[in-house]
Enzyme design. Sequence first.
Site, PDB file in Angstrom:
ATOM      1  N   GLN A  93     -29.386  -2.823  17.241  1.00  0.00           N
ATOM      2  CA  GLN A  93     -30.601  -3.406  17.791  1.00  0.00           C
ATOM      3  C   GLN A  93     -30.181  -4.263  18.981  1.00  0.00           C
ATOM      4  O   GLN A  93     -29.677  -5.366  18.808  1.00  0.00           O
ATOM      5  CB  GLN A  93     -31.314  -4.229  16.726  1.00  0.00           C
ATOM      6  CG  GLN A  93     -31.609  -3.441  15.446  1.00  0.00           C
ATOM      7  CD  GLN A  93     -32.747  -2.442  15.607  1.00  0.00           C
ATOM      8  OE1 GLN A  93     -33.879  -2.802  15.916  1.00  0.00           O
ATOM      9  NE2 GLN A  93     -32.438  -1.160  15.420  1.00  0.00           N
ATOM     10  N   ALA A 107     -41.835  -7.476  13.153  1.00  0.00           N
ATOM     11  CA  ALA A 107     -40.732  -6.512  13.232  1.00  0.00           C
ATOM     12  C   ALA A 107     -40.329  -6.244  14.681  1.00  0.00           C
ATOM     13  O   ALA A 107     -40.956  -6.735  15.625  1.00  0.00           O
ATOM     14  CB  ALA A 107     -41.135  -5.223  12.531  1.00  0.00           C
ATOM     15  N   HIS A 108     -39.307  -5.446  14.842  1.00  0.00           N
ATOM     16  CA  HIS A 108     -38.763  -5.199  16.181  1.00  0.00           C
ATOM     17  C   HIS A 108     -39.782  -4.558  17.107  1.00  0.00           C
ATOM     18  O   HIS A 108     -40.545  -3.703  16.729  1.00  0.00           O
ATOM     19  CB  HIS A 108     -37.474  -4.366  16.149  1.00  0.00           C
ATOM     20  CG  HIS A 108     -37.503  -3.106  15.361  1.00  0.00           C
ATOM     21  ND1 HIS A 108     -36.405  -2.316  15.183  1.00  0.00           N
ATOM     22  CD2 HIS A 108     -38.507  -2.501  14.684  1.00  0.00           C
ATOM     23  CE1 HIS A 108     -36.717  -1.275  14.449  1.00  0.00           C
ATOM     24  NE2 HIS A 108     -37.981  -1.359  14.130  1.00  0.00           N
ATOM     25  N   ASN A 109     -39.755  -5.063  18.347  1.00  0.00           N
ATOM     26  CA  ASN A 109     -40.568  -4.506  19.425  1.00  0.00           C
ATOM     27  C   ASN A 109     -42.055  -4.775  19.318  1.00  0.00           C
ATOM     28  O   ASN A 109     -42.844  -4.188  20.071  1.00  0.00           O
ATOM     29  CB  ASN A 109     -40.308  -3.004  19.575  1.00  0.00           C
ATOM     30  CG  ASN A 109     -38.868  -2.736  19.955  1.00  0.00           C
ATOM     31  OD1 ASN A 109     -38.057  -2.323  19.123  1.00  0.00           O
ATOM     32  ND2 ASN A 109     -38.526  -3.046  21.179  1.00  0.00           N
TER      33      ASN A 109
END
Lengths: 330, 330, 330
Positions: free
Chosen positions: C201, C242-244
């Site tokens: 990541q 969460a990511h993004n």
Amino acid sequence: MGRAALRPLSAQALASAVGARLIGDANAVIHGVASLESATPSELSFLSDARYRVRAESSLAGFLLVREEFVEMGGAIKLVHASPHLAFAKALDVLFPAAPTIPGVSPRAAVHESATVVGAEIRAHASIGANSVVGAGSLIHSNAVIGDNVRIGIDCVIHPGVSIYEGCIIGDRCIIHSGTVIGADGFGFQPTASGWAKVQQVGAVVIGNDVEIGSNTSIDRGAIEDTVIGNGVKIDNLVQIAHNCRIGDHTAIAGCAGMAGSTIVGARCMIGGASMLTGHISICDDAVISGGTLVSQSVTDPGRITGVFPSLPHREWMKMAATLRRSIKK
Amino acid sequence: MGRAALRPLSAQALASAVGARLIGDANAVIHGVASLESATPSELSFLSDARYRVRAESSLAGFLLVREEFVEMGGAIKLVHASPHLAFAKALDVLFPAAPTIPGVSPRAAVHESATVVGAEIRAHASIGANSVVGAGSLIHSNAVIGDNVRIGIDCVIHPGVSIYEGCIIGDRCIIHSGTVIGADGFGFQPTASGWAKVQQVGAVVIGNDVEIGSNTSIDRGAIEDTVIGNGVKIDNLVQIAHNCRIGDHTAIAGCAGMAGSTIVGARCMIGGASMLTGHISICDDAVISGGTLVSQSVTDPGRITGVFPSLPHREWMKMAATLRRSIKK
Amino acid sequence: MGRAALRPLSAQALASAVGARLIGDANAVIHGVASLESATPSELSFLSDARYRVRAESSLAGFLLVREEFVEMGGAIKLVHASPHLAFAKALDVLFPAAPTIPGVSPRAAVHESATVVGAEIRAHASIGANSVVGAGSLIHSNAVIGDNVRIGIDCVIHPGVSIYEGCIIGDRCIIHSGTVIGADGFGFQPTASGWAKVQQVGAVVIGNDVEIGSNTSIDRGAIEDTVIGNGVKIDNLVQIAHNCRIGDHTAIAGCAGMAGSTIVGARCMIGGASMLTGHISICDDAVISGGTLVSQSVTDPGRITGVFPSLPHREWMKMAATLRRSIKK
């Protein structure tokens, strides 16, 4: 923390590293990675799905990982691979190599004299308890607290602020993110005339190899026997795993999921975000639990279990709720 | 952390300690505890429910806590007690005695000169703020941060990484597990033309005696007045208690539950895992909220409240959802 | 932590500070704030809603912030303001002034030699990584861990035990409460024949100005690009981002809410407690998501989305569930 900045690499070197066939200037240098939309001429992106072909065609990316069918697409230098998504993941490993662990104990860390720490890195304000062992190549970040009689395998990364209570065992190559707590007491009480009496929780938590656990997750120690997390299990953030749960190998548990005590989850399951498993049930291998679903009975057939109605505009939903209520009162 | 390893004990000594009648070799020594399935001849297990009789009969356990009706069951040395489950809990207390707190402040701890710490143990990298008091017999684990003007009673255990903000009060004999945060600001903002304006949260958190709080739980300070947790309350992991909630004595709150601001919960309630209480409602004494239930109105009758449909195989569920939707559109 | 005790003030001084018209003894001194029910003659309370008029009339509060229509209400000294609630919030800022940050680095903190810390306060057992920057007026509390290459703006408060991973950016005047983790790895894995393969990541988390984040919240770093939190966003406790994900300016997210990867939330949205947004969807500006609602499709119209049936006494609910199930089987 632990990850170096990008290491620029020639197209040829990267193609070799990920097993891709190169079409274009072998010496051109990749300086970054980005999505199709934002990539620049010095950056690598990838096209894994034909639906995104239009985006790829208008992308400024100088380097593109693609499948064979897209080699004719103009512009970028191509790295051709049967699985661009997997190859891109591998490219990330190559372009962002992990900083090597630098064995040694910070003078600001508190390592008990009876602990065994050889070949591991222990940072400032971390603590390692009595008789605990940290394997070679492992990195204990700042402010992580490792209790007494804990065993941590090789090449693990324990991020800042993690707590691992007495007697727990962590396998090799595990990653545990900040704020996660391993081995706190399970929620075990007995009713008495004067209120709840605590039941000592004398089991531990045993975690296999290659497990990754996100941030702010709680995995309680067993009441009598151990809470067990299998090999290759991946657990996201803010997940609750109560005492005596057993999670099978390679199961993935998404964020905000939870399971009550003594729940057994099989191998290769996918437990959706915010789903909840009640206690003392079993979920068979290869089951899929939809996000937000509450499962109160054992699941015996692989396949997907669901328990949430699609949401609606508030007025429509309330009308539906009222109608449902009325229809049942008849 | 804080719990010693098992102390081996003779059958007679343990029977006396838990008030059980002994049948068998008084001098045989108990070296461990385990479930019926995994116990060995040197270990103690228990049979509390006739449903598990078969398991008990095939158990290798050398020592069994049982009710009078099972004394004839062959094999193990018996400890006979009217409530084997309670007696087993007591046996755990005897076999796993808590390590005594060793009063003293680690040279690696940061204790403010105006703090009062007498007879308590403060471990490495813990902080105690100005004018704070930690009672005798209490143990502040590594990396716990106690703010200014905090009072912690006697015989408490504050686990690693707990944060207690300014001005909060913790009673006697409380246990707070790692990662839990007591007294962070409530979520109080007012809309203005330029966005949300913060409303200072000037209340505190007041926690009674004999309270246990799991890991990674958040209990916010009050906006103007205090957030209050009664005596004997037991709170599990990852629970959210917003500003100005008041929880009655001996209520138990399971993991991943949450309650919004100013919710009043009565005494002796059982709040199920992952249930959510909206703000400004009251839950009467002795209410039971099922797991996963969202409660948006006050509960005035003791008894159980539910709001979750049993989950189903995905295809069946989606058919049900579609039919429900259609039936209402008619 | 960081907030001084109340500073007593005359009625006149406070009225001037909040822009209220004073009716009564200008020299009387306000010594505290409280709700209508518990206020004493030396304390200030407020009446913002005519429904609480009766409570105000029987209140012992010596000072009352009220609208013009209530000036005749007997007893207390009045501070008259068009918006008593807003004026009360302002009064809290005046009566409880923030303790000034005292620039300096505790000798017990671990600040990397390449970090830039000028005009900030770094407390005991905090860590600041290589090349990181902490802006003037910012306070890094005990045991917070700031990784390498992090930028923190001016006048921020980072509470005890917060972790901010490598490369993340925090704007000006942000408040991050204890236990919150910014920038841990997103939950990114790819299935392979031998189990899940980690996808590095390599994005970061970028947080705007005037953002407040509660305790024990997790905001993951982006997979390739960044996770972005806009200006003025307010996030409560135990929230999963969460990511993004990208959160628009001035959106508020209540406790225990969560959103899966790559979800885009517009500006000025209100995301209810314990609601869950699945991944890769968009929520338009000004949307309101009811508490406990699972949203699995994009929301394109401002307005409120709901997905939870009101809970019922258990027996009634189960009857409803059974009838629903039967009606569909027909």
